[in-house]
Enzyme design. Sequence first.
Site, PDB file in Angstrom:
ATOM      1  N   HIS A  34       0.857  -1.188   0.000  1.00 16.39           N
ATOM      2  CA  HIS A  34       0.000   0.000   0.000  1.00 16.39           C
ATOM      3  C   HIS A  34       0.896   1.244   0.000  1.00 16.39           C
ATOM      4  CE1 HIS A  34       1.089   0.021   4.216  1.00 16.39           C
ATOM      5  NE2 HIS A  34       0.558  -1.175   4.383  1.00 16.39           N
ATOM      6  N   HIS A  37       4.050   1.353   2.207  1.00 14.81           N
ATOM      7  CA  HIS A  37       5.258   0.684   1.682  1.00 14.81           C
ATOM      8  C   HIS A  37       5.905   1.539   0.578  1.00 14.81           C
ATOM      9  CE1 HIS A  37       2.832  -3.008   2.885  1.00 14.81           C
ATOM     10  NE2 HIS A  37       3.941  -3.194   3.546  1.00 14.81           N
TER      11      HIS A  37
END
Length: 280
Positions: A34, A37
């Site tokens: 997501h 990250h």
Amino acid sequence: MKIIKKPSNIKKIIDNEKAEGKTIGFIPTMGNLHRGHISLVEKSIRECDYTIVSIFINPLQFSENEDFANYPVTTKEDIEKLSDAGVDLLFLPNTNTMSKYPFKEVKASSLTNALCGVSRPGHFKGVTTIVSKLFDITNPDYAFFGEKDYQQLLIIREMTKDLNLPIKIISGEIIREEIGLAMSSRNSYLSYKQRINASLIFKYMKQAKSRIEEGGEKIDSIYQLKKKLMFIPNADVDYVQFFDEKNLKKITKATEYGRIFIAVYIGKTRLIDNIRVRLK
Ligand code: PAF
């Protein structure tokens, strides 16, 4: 973007990059990527010459009653996101390859005697064991960890120091969804209604932070926060704690920044979050 499955093949590539004087940035993940990250990936790309990401759902950090078997796997989408972001190498081992690699258990530090270390016994030993192994394979100069897993970040920092690893641990701030929910792979377990309820967590944490920063009584502010969290529909509060952010110990007169840490189940989904509180 190179995709490599075998540890021995990575070592050769990294040795070559390092021989050319390049700095290596590394972001270990369990996939289902997501924006949290990707913000770490972007940081690495800005600061390092060569960026490696690993995707490995680490069985060692889940206990029997946890969600290892159901952990979301979205490898195709993850590869696309990493390639679009400009990652140089994706390490994508399977459990077999990882367990063939010589395995040394790495003990987690005393920082595990609080928060998730208490609720999830053995979890951090599973994390430090796998992260030290991933560090050994990827041999990075910098490694990036998000502040949502703040305790993990401190434990990895301490482990790196303990093992004298020449790796700089860089943190990335919590990235939130528009409704305030901290980005997490586990958010995908939440129904629409549960997401709305979960968004109250950050709202209430922000209220407690403001109250304390404006001089409000600390113990009472944390108690009020706990009470509010308990009244969220379908919520089961695991912990609410206020600690010195340097060492996860009690706030003292010397503490400059505290952090409120929470773990709350919304239905069956365990969510963690934290917020920094200025005390001086
Ligand atoms: O934060 C995570 O996703 C995991 O704990 C990590 C660091 C990838 C180790 O498995």
